[in-house]
Design a protein around this motif. Sequence first.
Motif, mmCIF file in Angstrom:
data_model
loop_
_atom_site.group_PDB
_atom_site.id
_atom_site.type_symbol
_atom_site.label_atom_id
_atom_site.label_comp_id
_atom_site.label_asym_id
_atom_site.label_seq_id
_atom_site.Cartn_x
_atom_site.Cartn_y
_atom_site.Cartn_z
ATOM 1 N N ALA A 120 0.830 -1.202 0.000
ATOM 2 C CA ALA A 120 0.000 0.000 0.000
ATOM 3 C C ALA A 120 0.871 1.260 0.000
ATOM 4 C CB ALA A 120 -0.924 -0.014 1.213
ATOM 5 N N VAL A 121 2.080 1.186 0.581
ATOM 6 C CA VAL A 121 2.961 2.347 0.579
ATOM 7 C C VAL A 121 3.238 2.770 -0.863
ATOM 8 C CG1 VAL A 121 5.184 3.255 1.291
ATOM 9 C CG2 VAL A 121 4.023 1.572 2.717
ATOM 10 N N LEU A 122 3.571 1.791 -1.686
ATOM 11 C CA LEU A 122 3.893 2.098 -3.089
ATOM 12 C C LEU A 122 2.660 2.586 -3.837
ATOM 13 C CD1 LEU A 122 6.136 -1.004 -3.713
ATOM 14 C CD2 LEU A 122 6.898 1.370 -3.768
ATOM 15 N N THR A 123 1.547 1.864 -3.686
ATOM 16 C CA THR A 123 0.339 2.222 -4.428
ATOM 17 C C THR A 123 -0.136 3.616 -4.036
ATOM 18 O OG1 THR A 123 -0.198 -0.067 -3.940
ATOM 19 C CG2 THR A 123 -1.777 1.161 -5.241
ATOM 20 N N GLU A 124 -0.179 3.856 -2.731
ATOM 21 C CA GLU A 124 -0.681 5.153 -2.273
ATOM 22 C C GLU A 124 0.244 6.275 -2.718
ATOM 23 O OE1 GLU A 124 -1.479 5.087 1.889
ATOM 24 O OE2 GLU A 124 -3.000 3.522 1.724
ATOM 25 N N THR A 125 1.532 5.970 -2.797
ATOM 26 C CA THR A 125 2.469 6.989 -3.264
ATOM 27 C C THR A 125 2.173 7.378 -4.706
ATOM 28 O OG1 THR A 125 4.149 6.107 -1.801
ATOM 29 C CG2 THR A 125 4.907 7.491 -3.600
ATOM 30 N N VAL A 126 2.003 6.375 -5.561
ATOM 31 C CA VAL A 126 1.781 6.662 -6.976
ATOM 32 C C VAL A 126 0.427 7.330 -7.193
ATOM 33 C CG1 VAL A 126 1.451 5.621 -9.254
ATOM 34 C CG2 VAL A 126 3.266 4.797 -7.752
ATOM 35 N N PHE A 127 -0.610 6.866 -6.502
ATOM 36 C CA PHE A 127 -1.953 7.364 -6.771
ATOM 37 C C PHE A 127 -2.350 8.526 -5.863
ATOM 38 C CE2 PHE A 127 -2.169 3.082 -8.491
ATOM 39 C CZ PHE A 127 -2.758 3.319 -9.713
ATOM 40 N N ALA A 128 -1.392 9.032 -5.087
ATOM 41 C CA ALA A 128 -1.683 10.114 -4.141
ATOM 42 C C ALA A 128 -2.913 9.769 -3.301
ATOM 43 C CB ALA A 128 -1.888 11.448 -4.867
ATOM 44 N N TRP A 129 -2.989 8.549 -2.855
ATOM 45 C CA TRP A 129 -4.105 8.065 -2.043
ATOM 46 C C TRP A 129 -3.834 8.469 -0.591
ATOM 47 C CZ3 TRP A 129 -8.599 5.893 -3.545
ATOM 48 C CH2 TRP A 129 -9.378 5.225 -2.579
ATOM 49 N N PRO A 130 -4.734 9.212 0.019
ATOM 50 C CA PRO A 130 -4.389 9.814 1.315
ATOM 51 C C PRO A 130 -4.478 8.851 2.486
ATOM 52 C CG PRO A 130 -6.620 10.387 0.707
ATOM 53 C CD PRO A 130 -6.091 9.555 -0.411
ATOM 54 N N GLY A 131 -3.680 7.776 2.446
ATOM 55 C CA GLY A 131 -3.706 6.810 3.541
ATOM 56 C C GLY A 131 -2.395 6.842 4.303
ATOM 57 N N ILE A 132 -2.211 5.842 5.182
ATOM 58 C CA ILE A 132 -0.997 5.845 5.987
ATOM 59 C C ILE A 132 0.235 5.504 5.142
ATOM 60 C CG2 ILE A 132 -2.132 5.349 8.180
ATOM 61 C CD1 ILE A 132 -1.227 2.434 7.823
ATOM 62 N N GLY A 133 0.069 4.835 4.014
ATOM 63 C CA GLY A 133 1.199 4.525 3.148
ATOM 64 C C GLY A 133 1.780 5.799 2.556
ATOM 65 N N ARG A 134 0.894 6.639 2.068
ATOM 66 C CA ARG A 134 1.301 7.925 1.540
ATOM 67 C C ARG A 134 1.985 8.744 2.633
ATOM 68 N NH1 ARG A 134 1.906 10.835 -3.257
ATOM 69 N NH2 ARG A 134 2.105 12.986 -2.587
ATOM 70 N N LEU A 135 1.397 8.648 3.834
ATOM 71 C CA LEU A 135 1.961 9.345 4.984
ATOM 72 C C LEU A 135 3.394 8.880 5.228
ATOM 73 C CD1 LEU A 135 1.218 11.262 7.348
ATOM 74 C CD2 LEU A 135 0.576 9.230 8.648
ATOM 75 N N MET A 136 3.600 7.563 5.081
ATOM 76 C CA MET A 136 4.925 7.009 5.309
ATOM 77 C C MET A 136 5.919 7.564 4.287
ATOM 78 S SD MET A 136 5.883 3.034 5.822
ATOM 79 C CE MET A 136 7.025 2.624 7.135
ATOM 80 N N PHE A 137 5.476 7.614 3.018
ATOM 81 C CA PHE A 137 6.341 8.136 1.971
ATOM 82 C C PHE A 137 6.748 9.577 2.283
ATOM 83 C CE2 PHE A 137 6.640 10.420 -2.152
ATOM 84 C CZ PHE A 137 7.821 9.848 -2.580
ATOM 85 N N GLU A 138 5.745 10.363 2.711
ATOM 86 C CA GLU A 138 6.056 11.753 3.044
ATOM 87 C C GLU A 138 7.016 11.821 4.228
ATOM 88 O OE1 GLU A 138 1.632 13.060 1.510
ATOM 89 O OE2 GLU A 138 2.075 13.071 3.660
ATOM 90 N N ALA A 139 6.801 10.916 5.181
ATOM 91 C CA ALA A 139 7.651 10.930 6.373
ATOM 92 C C ALA A 139 9.088 10.550 6.050
ATOM 93 C CB ALA A 139 7.083 9.989 7.427
ATOM 94 N N ILE A 140 9.273 9.692 5.030
ATOM 95 C CA ILE A 140 10.639 9.330 4.638
ATOM 96 C C ILE A 140 11.386 10.590 4.214
ATOM 97 C CG2 ILE A 140 12.072 8.117 2.955
ATOM 98 C CD1 ILE A 140 9.809 6.131 2.611
ATOM 99 N N ASN A 141 10.764 11.371 3.353
ATOM 100 C CA ASN A 141 11.434 12.543 2.821
ATOM 101 C C ASN A 141 11.664 13.591 3.883
ATOM 102 O OD1 ASN A 141 11.619 11.497 0.275
ATOM 103 N ND2 ASN A 141 9.563 12.189 -0.284
ATOM 104 N N GLN A 142 10.744 13.606 4.877
ATOM 105 C CA GLN A 142 10.889 14.621 5.925
ATOM 106 C C GLN A 142 11.690 14.096 7.109
ATOM 107 O OE1 GLN A 142 6.750 15.010 6.511
ATOM 108 N NE2 GLN A 142 6.448 16.441 4.815
ATOM 109 N N ARG A 143 12.154 12.873 7.027
ATOM 110 C CA ARG A 143 12.843 12.224 8.145
ATOM 111 C C ARG A 143 12.021 12.377 9.427
ATOM 112 N NH1 ARG A 143 15.391 9.345 5.177
ATOM 113 N NH2 ARG A 143 17.051 10.139 3.877
ATOM 114 N N ASP A 144 10.735 12.191 9.329
ATOM 115 C CA ASP A 144 9.842 12.330 10.481
ATOM 116 C C ASP A 144 9.699 10.945 11.129
ATOM 117 O OD1 ASP A 144 7.917 12.956 12.298
ATOM 118 O OD2 ASP A 144 6.693 14.117 10.892
ATOM 119 N N TYR A 145 10.656 10.614 12.012
ATOM 120 C CA TYR A 145 10.760 9.237 12.504
ATOM 121 C C TYR A 145 9.556 8.800 13.332
ATOM 122 C CZ TYR A 145 15.495 9.521 10.829
ATOM 123 O OH TYR A 145 16.583 9.670 10.029
ATOM 124 N N ASN A 146 9.008 9.727 14.104
ATOM 125 C CA ASN A 146 7.851 9.348 14.911
ATOM 126 C C ASN A 146 6.710 8.857 14.030
ATOM 127 O OD1 ASN A 146 8.828 9.629 17.416
ATOM 128 N ND2 ASN A 146 8.087 11.737 17.715
#
Lengths: 541, 279, 323
Positions: free
Chosen positions: C262-288
């Motif tokens: 779901a991380v990959l799918t949500e990233t590609v489809f801009a699906w506003p779930g926790i997978g997308r959140l994870m992708f954003e957190a990677i780039n922001q180094r938001d470890y929590n």
Amino acid sequence: MSLLQIKDLAIALPKGADRPHAVEQIDFDLAPGEILCIVGESGSGKSMSANAVMGLLPEGVRPVKGEIVFDGTDILGQTEDQMRAVRGRDIGMIFQEPLSALNPLMRVGAQIAEVFEAHGLLSPGERQKRALELLREVQLPDPEKAIRAYPFQLSGGQRQRVMIAMALALEPRILIADEPTTALDVTTQAQILKLIEDLRQKRGMAVIFITHDFGVVADIADRVIVMEKGLIVEQGSVDDVLLRSKHPYTQKLVRAIPGIVAGEKHDFSEAPVILKVDGLTKVFTTGGGFFSKPRVVRALDDVSFDLYTGETIGIVGESGSGKSTCGRALVRLLEPDSGTVEMAGVDMAKLRGADLRANRRKIQMIFQDPFSSLNPRARVGRILSEGQIAYGTPRREALARARELLSLVGLDASAVDRFPHEFSGGQRQRIGIARALALDPDIIIADEAVSALDVSIQAQVLDLLADLKERLNLSMLFITHDLRVAAQVCDRIMVMQHGKVVEIGPADRVLMAPEHPYTRSLLDAVPGKEYEEALKKVVGQ
Amino acid sequence: MIKAWKRFAQNHGAVIGLIILLLVVLVAVLGPMFFPQSPWRMVNRPFLPPFAVDGVPLGTDAVGRDVLIGLIHGARVSLMVGLVSTVVALLIGVPIGALAGFFGGWVDDALMRFTEFFQTIPSFALAIVLLAIFQPSLFYIILTIAIVSWPPVARLVRGEVLSLRTREYVEAAILSGQTNLQIILRQVLPNALPPIIVLASLMVATAILLESSLSFLGLGDPNVMSWGYMIGAARTVLRTAWWLSFIPGIAILLTVLALNLIGEGLNDALNPRLTRRSE
Amino acid sequence: MIRFILARLVKAVVILLAILVLNFTLIHMAPGDPAAVMAGEAGATDEQFLEDLRRRFGLDQPFLVQLWIYVKGAIQLDLGYSYRRGMPVAELLWDRLPATLLLTGTAFFISIILGVIAGVAAAARQGRWGDTIISTLALLFYATPLFWIALMSVLLFSVVLGWLPGFGYETVGANYTGIERVIDIGRHLILPATTLGLFFTAVYMRMTRASMLEVSRLDFVKTARAKGLKPRVIQRRHILRNALLPVITLAGLQAGQIVGGAVLTETVFAWPGIGRLMFEAINQRDYNVLLGVFFVSAAMVLLFNLITDIIYVLVDPRIRITQ
């Protein structure tokens, strides 16, 4: 008028098999109400013709010649739809493994009711009612409960009764029974044979009974067909074939059956005790997770006996009696819970680590399954030398000894360079014996060592064991479910039931005048005893 | 062994897979010799479509890097990561599975709870967390992929060992005085090898997929050109330059497909139990 | 049966606790000051802020005490604070969770149903062209990177053909309500759920096919034929039911992969779930946030596992009765 006629039937095997045809030139008739036994060793093709009658040959195997005439029509020319109408309704079938032959996820009642459904008979309510009647007819205890049971909740014999109920549901004129008692204990076998005989009488149904066991043949057959390598070598009435056989192959098979009357026995009770077992106990606890109560099975319950030097004790019993557990606990393949196993002043049951390894070489084992008892990836030379090397013998010496051992068990010394799969079952068993002897043991435990072998091979291996025992002055524990085999090789016999020793004594005494009722019931169940008497009169053994 | 090879060679899919894989290996080994320039160097105008300009047959990406050179260098990374991480996963999984299966009892319980834990947690999410916390270098990528992919090995090996250790030849070896280590190494594991080989070939494929997915998310080694990175970088220009995502994807697909075909071929060749006939 | 489920629940709780321990250990193993790791890129420069964090999480106390503070907080659903976004992680996850549950749940059930149907169809046609086509397709989907299929389906169905929306959860600014909104979300769901489900459809198809062929060789199938049953009945009642058992087990094991995918799918489809959140957190180094997503996705896997366990028990009487 015969019910079924098979004329010049040939069944082809797929390409690459060891012979082109599974069976050839098969000719026989089946009369209404008769029991015809087809008997042969493994690979004889004995179950092929029966499967062809049902149209249930394995994939890639097909009839190429001949006719199977049932009710005036050639079955081989029938379409699959026409055959389906015959299966279950006119011809019923039961198989060797009653557990795997039942669907594990369906209730017994539903599996029986299905037979009526397949042929569009009765209403669902009536089907259940009939299923219950059938279960009652095959004498299943508590049929009201059994009908709602799943197969795993029944014992082997009960499952086979369910199979029979299923096969008989539509009152077929022919019942095909493919080794139906081979997987069962001897007392259960006797009950199932009697059930089949009773039902045959009651219903006038013909039975094709496939088996490898001449004792069973003698007890149940009207007529017998003997098969070897895909051909019928002899057929005729049961007396003709068993008592006055003409073909050398039949004669060989008949002679190879060990008699139940004990042969020449010795009394070793003056000899020194080599193994003293006292109070050996092993309790298995299964299940028992976080939320469930454990199930407790006493596999060995206070087992005590002495083995004298040079003696052979037969440990006999049915499955679950603890006889194998006993053998394995003695050599510590299983940890006994309590008791002592005294060998040359050492308690084997208490040893650990290096001490255990050092003492264990004096007591070795011969295993049951010639196919799983040899490492498929090791050459015979390695198999026979590994143990010696583990005890410090130099490799070269160990290999030389391996060659000696091979000739000792009647194999060519060149076998050291070959892999186990290049040998037949009997030859593998010889290699297994050679391995057990490699460490010069004092005691050999043979665990069902001939049970997986065809009867003619069985006789050879038993002879070899007897000879080796004599020459090497071995003492032996011979674990077997087969009283005939025990009668042939054992000096004393120990009968086990539910983990307990119920009787132990000289072989002649136990076999001729058993004291315990369980021993008596075991002996009563051995198939083919009457025939043995008759044969003795004819051959004058 | 010869028989197994014959069975393998009869499987058309497996042979095709082997040919594709050999080609990829060839590209990975020899390619960088013929094209030694850095895949990161700008060679031409950005967004050149394939076959438009001589010298850059597959075109250029958003900053003018040569796509073909990227593919060639990416092949090396993909295969290397796939292979090494599988080896590491085997080094973790085989001993754990063998010990659990052979000794049973509490050893088995403890090791299998541990394995089950790693199998239950979503492995991809764990990989992301690990790489986000440690820096994404090739070393950590390989380690991470190994950490999330060993549990199936352990389970498989345990299952095999569990069934093999009750074989009579293993009991005979115990009676003949061999030590546990000797028995595991000489009697048990060699016979568990065929399914392990099959699983390993499939694991290389999965590892390649995993590496590309991580690189796609930007968790690849920033110093190494990889197929996943190329797709990730081209994602935002999908509408205008779709081939930049398309071409590396085909490379991944072919490699992974080849490995799967080989795995299936090996399975049919080494575990021929489905072709067995009864009497 | 109830005992069995209770046992599974206990196990799930233990695993969740173990994940908390793992999370905490990871924070400590990360290079640098744990406080800085917790703060992520947001507050790493503000020394006073880090000092507050240290005090709050007892970072100056022994490891086990720290661990206890962390676990106790997590049990009370305190998964830390996203300094980057300025809101508690739990709240953030709670907002995003429904979208992910919808996506993964849909993909999970579609892939099981389609996979089993395709597997049964292929097994019934073993060796013939129907089987070849299904098996080849399955192999292709099995070998294709998930994110690439996602990209290519956006390209084809959204960019080129214009049939379906290629990103987002619903049409922004349309303000649909009621059934219209459901249809709108449904249209947005089709591409991500299908791409996420394709790989797993392939997995279940291959397993079902292999299992059907395996079971069809067993003795009780011969018994069923000897009764004169029709092939269709044998296929459904005898082979399929038994063949499904390993497929259900596999489905449970694969649940983790779906949540990860779901991380990959949500990233590609801009699906506003926790997978997308994870992708954003990677780039922001938001470890929590990363660790929070990891924890919640593990909980989702355990939920899927529990569902498959219950289904398994319903199908297999041997467990239902003996446990």
